[in-house]
Write a protein that holds these residues in place. Structure first.
Motif, PDB file in Angstrom:
ATOM      1  N   ARG A 229      49.654  79.005 -40.456  1.00 52.27           N
ATOM      2  CA  ARG A 229      48.641  78.743 -41.490  1.00 52.27           C
ATOM      3  C   ARG A 229      47.763  77.550 -41.097  1.00 52.27           C
ATOM      4  NH1 ARG A 229      48.994  75.718 -46.436  1.00 52.27           N
ATOM      5  NH2 ARG A 229      47.531  76.486 -48.009  1.00 52.27           N
TER       6      ARG A 229
ATOM      7  N   ALA B  74      44.468  77.073 -53.486  1.00 52.97           N
ATOM      8  CA  ALA B  74      45.634  77.380 -54.314  1.00 52.97           C
ATOM      9  C   ALA B  74      46.819  76.496 -53.925  1.00 52.97           C
ATOM     10  CB  ALA B  74      46.012  78.849 -54.180  1.00 52.97           C
ATOM     11  N   HIS B  75      46.795  75.994 -52.699  1.00 51.50           N
ATOM     12  CA  HIS B  75      47.835  75.058 -52.241  1.00 51.50           C
ATOM     13  C   HIS B  75      47.203  74.191 -51.170  1.00 51.50           C
ATOM     14  CE1 HIS B  75      51.956  73.627 -51.734  1.00 51.50           C
ATOM     15  NE2 HIS B  75      51.697  73.591 -50.447  1.00 51.50           N
TER      16      HIS B  75
ATOM     17  N   SER C 265      55.700  78.022 -48.423  1.00 59.22           N
ATOM     18  CA  SER C 265      56.899  78.766 -48.035  1.00 59.22           C
ATOM     19  C   SER C 265      58.128  77.894 -48.253  1.00 59.22           C
ATOM     20  CB  SER C 265      56.855  79.149 -46.553  1.00 59.22           C
ATOM     21  OG  SER C 265      55.676  79.831 -46.235  1.00 59.22           O
TER      22      SER C 265
ATOM     23  N   GLU D  16      58.299  76.381 -40.443  1.00 61.11           N
ATOM     24  CA  GLU D  16      58.418  77.542 -41.326  1.00 61.11           C
ATOM     25  C   GLU D  16      58.166  77.173 -42.780  1.00 61.11           C
ATOM     26  OE1 GLU D  16      58.699  80.617 -40.739  1.00 61.11           O
ATOM     27  OE2 GLU D  16      59.907  81.043 -38.981  1.00 61.11           O
ATOM     28  N   ARG D  17      58.565  75.930 -43.150  1.00 57.09           N
ATOM     29  CA  ARG D  17      58.587  75.546 -44.565  1.00 57.09           C
ATOM     30  C   ARG D  17      57.440  74.624 -44.906  1.00 57.09           C
ATOM     31  NH1 ARG D  17      64.279  73.439 -43.557  1.00 57.09           N
ATOM     32  NH2 ARG D  17      63.185  71.481 -43.833  1.00 57.09           N
ATOM     33  N   SER D  18      57.198  74.522 -46.221  1.00 57.22           N
ATOM     34  CA  SER D  18      56.175  73.589 -46.702  1.00 57.22           C
ATOM     35  C   SER D  18      56.855  72.500 -47.528  1.00 57.22           C
ATOM     36  CB  SER D  18      55.142  74.334 -47.543  1.00 57.22           C
ATOM     37  OG  SER D  18      55.769  75.124 -48.539  1.00 57.22           O
ATOM     38  N   ASP D  19      57.673  71.659 -46.873  1.00 56.74           N
ATOM     39  CA  ASP D  19      58.298  70.541 -47.590  1.00 56.74           C
ATOM     40  C   ASP D  19      57.208  69.538 -47.965  1.00 56.74           C
ATOM     41  OD1 ASP D  19      60.541  71.904 -46.925  1.00 56.74           O
ATOM     42  OD2 ASP D  19      61.261  70.472 -45.423  1.00 56.74           O
TER      43      ASP D  19
ATOM     44  N   GLU E 290      50.260  81.556 -53.178  1.00 57.49           N
ATOM     45  CA  GLU E 290      49.452  80.328 -53.121  1.00 57.49           C
ATOM     46  C   GLU E 290      49.382  79.756 -51.705  1.00 57.49           C
ATOM     47  OE1 GLU E 290      51.515  77.852 -55.865  1.00 57.49           O
ATOM     48  OE2 GLU E 290      50.742  78.885 -57.625  1.00 57.49           O
TER      49      GLU E 290
ATOM     50  N   SER F  38      54.574  84.680 -35.789  1.00 56.48           N
ATOM     51  CA  SER F  38      54.621  83.309 -36.303  1.00 56.48           C
ATOM     52  C   SER F  38      55.549  82.421 -35.472  1.00 56.48           C
ATOM     53  CB  SER F  38      55.039  83.288 -37.777  1.00 56.48           C
ATOM     54  OG  SER F  38      56.368  83.742 -37.917  1.00 56.48           O
ATOM     55  N   ASP F  39      56.583  83.040 -34.828  1.00 50.85           N
ATOM     56  CA  ASP F  39      57.519  82.236 -34.029  1.00 50.85           C
ATOM     57  C   ASP F  39      56.800  81.465 -32.931  1.00 50.85           C
ATOM     58  OD1 ASP F  39      59.661  82.968 -35.490  1.00 50.85           O
ATOM     59  OD2 ASP F  39      60.441  84.458 -34.087  1.00 50.85           O
TER      60      ASP F  39
ATOM     61  N   ARG G 232      55.694  80.099 -40.048  1.00 52.68           N
ATOM     62  CA  ARG G 232      54.559  80.598 -40.824  1.00 52.68           C
ATOM     63  C   ARG G 232      53.611  79.483 -41.247  1.00 52.68           C
ATOM     64  NH1 ARG G 232      53.454  81.733 -46.610  1.00 52.68           N
ATOM     65  NH2 ARG G 232      52.096  83.551 -46.706  1.00 52.68           N
ATOM     66  N   GLN G 233      54.176  78.321 -41.599  1.00 53.55           N
ATOM     67  CA  GLN G 233      53.287  77.241 -42.023  1.00 53.55           C
ATOM     68  C   GLN G 233      52.482  76.697 -40.842  1.00 53.55           C
ATOM     69  OE1 GLN G 233      52.509  76.290 -45.157  1.00 53.55           O
ATOM     70  NE2 GLN G 233      53.800  77.956 -45.873  1.00 53.55           N
TER      71      GLN G 233
ATOM     72  N   MET H 215      50.761  85.216 -41.280  1.00 49.98           N
ATOM     73  CA  MET H 215      51.098  84.767 -42.636  1.00 49.98           C
ATOM     74  C   MET H 215      51.534  85.934 -43.520  1.00 49.98           C
ATOM     75  SD  MET H 215      48.341  81.868 -43.630  1.00 49.98           S
ATOM     76  CE  MET H 215      46.937  82.381 -42.674  1.00 49.98           C
TER      77      MET H 215
END
Lengths: 276, 251
Positions: free
Chosen positions: A227, A42-43, B131, A50-53, B128, A217-218, A223-224, A205
């Motif tokens: 994952r 799905a991704h 984040s 933390e982010r999915s840049d 999905e 997650s820290d 979180r990413q 997650m």
């Protein structure tokens, strides 16, 4: 001459709880891996933090071009791009149609792109896997399995280097009654290392778990990251299973399988002519 | 021996293929799917048992904001009524709050802005897998609920959005009162310090920081307090829920 007890020709090697836990895992693991790949699709990218840049992906699987016009699958790892058409990014589904998707349909559950159903399978199997693992851990700790069968002795730890060489040469000792040192470390690592790790990073997650227990997650940096570690733990699980199955096949497939089914392992006949 | 080994390997391979084909077939079997769906209640109960009711989602600083916050799903509702509202800068828009409440009421943007606001920088987790971190401002949903006063019978808060497209699909979502009254559950009219942009749900969207992104309905038009979700649309409490996603999206 008094009646000497004949040397036993079989050995009760695996107790019922061990056998049950083993086969429950055999069913759960493929479901977890394949529904996990369905969710990943799905991704199909991994990140750190933390982010999915999008511009900071560690790994991403993309398709270039449309499905009716010979698209190509590209996999980018640490900034290096590879053409992975046929396997990653673009592959052929069960009906022979070209599809743009991360992992191919033969590797995912369900086969077609279906995130909602992938999640249903994943969490259902995850609960069974976790309960099975917890019960097995309690059994191993409370019973004698851990202390008698799994913890390596000092002698085994010192002999680990030689054991690795022996394994690489597919030369296994005659003492089949117990696990060898390397085997013990592999089992311990999977049961008390990899298993908890994959559950932990899975929970990290979950937004609700993350709210209650931010350290989940820290610890990984976000979180990413969790994952990504979850995905890598999955790869290690697949690698472990592959080596495990090869070893089982190489050391007497039928005997090993029977001992994991009935508990009984047939011992090889004594080497010398005996003590007549 | 060799024959037996080959037979065994073939048998195991066949068993594996049958197993996988079986799993795929079960995905289309209503009873099997109902069994799989049992895991949702187990997850919900376990998570609520393990985590404090009012556990707060992590909050971040301005330095952590995503450079680009992805806009997912509908990014501009096709509904003509919505388009007219947007043309007038949502000056004529009002949020209807009704259903099982003592005092049904409608709130203009100005009304909502007069309520005490909460600003929070939180991480948005999409089902999905991606984040993004954004800053959201708006009144707590509990403040709005206190104004309209839910009746004791009310169990769910249901959010209705402007219709996303011409297909007749209606986006809606729902929360139970525990999640609705959580301090971080807000009705956001600002994102990153500016009026909420249309791709992110202008003029008002829901923020539920301990659940996945699809719970956070955009383009809010109406909120209703209900005692059951069954009579609404597909009956499973939301647009995505009606398509098989979990109503409890805390995992």
């Amino acid at each position: 001459m008094p009646d000497a007890k004949p040397a036993p020709d079989r050995l009760y090697r695996h107790t019922l709880p061990v056998r049950l836990a083993h086969w429950i895992n055999v069913v759960c693991l493929p479901i977890l891996v394949m529904s996990g790949l369905q969710i990943f699709n799905a991704h199909p990218a991994l990140y750190w933090g933390e982010r999915s840049d999008p511009d900071r992906a560690l790994l991403s699987i993309d398709a270039v071009g449309s499905d009716d016009n010979e698209p190509i699958g590209l996999t980018t790892v640490f900034g290096r791009t590879f053409d992975t058409t046929g396997l990653l990014g673009v592959s052929t589904d069960a009906e022979g149609r070209v599809r743009s998707r991360g992992f191919p349909s033969w590797a995912t559950l369900p086969g077609p792109q279906w995130l909602a159903m992938g999640r249903r399978w994943h969490f259902f199997a995850a609960w069974i896997f976790v309960l099975n693992g917890v019960l097995f851990a309690i059994y191993s700790l409370a019973g004698r399995h851990l202390w008698r069968d799994l913890l390596p002795s000092w002698r085994e730890l010192r002999g680990l280097g030689g054991s690795i060489v022996d394994h690489l040469r597919f030369r296994h000792g005659d003492d089949v009654a117990r696990y060898n040192g390397l085997q013990k470390i592999a089992y311990l690592g999977v049961i008390f290392g990899l298993g908890p790790l994959i559950v932990w990073t899975g929970l990290a997650m979950s937004p609700r778990m993350d709210a209650a227990f931010p350290w989940l997650s820290d610890v990984w940096g976000g979180r990413q990251s969790a994952r990504t570690v979850h995905f890598m733990a999955c790869v290690l699980f697949i690698g472990y299973v592959a080596v495990h199955v090869i070893m089982v096949a190489a050391t007497g497939l039928w005997n090993n399988l029977r001992s994991m089914l009935s508990g009984w392992y047939r011992l090889p006949p004594p080497k010398s002519g005996g003590t007549l | 021996m060799i024959d037996r080994r080959q037979l065994l390997i073939q048998g195991l391979t066949t068993a594996g293929l049958v197993f996988l084909a079986g799993c795929d077939a079960l995905s289309g079997n209503a009873r099997a799917v109902r069994l799989l769906e049992r895991a949702e209640a187990v997850s919900r109960r376990a998570q609520r048992l393990l985590s404090p009711r009012n556990a707060m989602a992590k909050e971040f600083t301005a330095a952590d904001l995503s450079p680009v916050f992805p806009a997912n799903g509908t990014i501009n509702p096709a509904d003509p009524a919505y388009q007219v509202l947007a043309e007038h800068g949502f000056a004529d828009w009002a949020l209807e709050v009704g259903g099982l409440v003592e005092r049904p009421q409608s709130f203009s943007l100005a009304d909502l802005r007069r309520l005490p606001a909460r600003t929070q920088i939180t991480r948005h987790d999409c089902v999905e897998g991606w984040s993004a971190i954004g800053q959201w401002t708006g009144p707590q949903l509990s403040t709005v609920l206190d104004v309209v006063r839910p009746l004791p019978r009310a169990r769910y808060v249901v959010f209705f959005s402007a219709d996303p497209d011409e297909s007749g699909a209606k986006y809606y979502e729902s929360l139970d009162l525990e999640e609705a009254r959580h301090p971080q559950t807000i009705l956001a009219y600002e994102m990153n310090g500016h009026a909420l942009p249309i791709p992110h749900g202008a003029p008002l969207r829901l923020r539920v920081e301990r659940q996945l992104g699809y719970k956070m309905a955009k383009y809010l038009m109406r909120i209703e307090l209900r005692d059951s979700l069954t009579p609404i649309e597909g009956g499973r409490g939301g647009y995505w829920e009606d398509q098989g996603y979990e109503w409890y999206a805390g995992i």
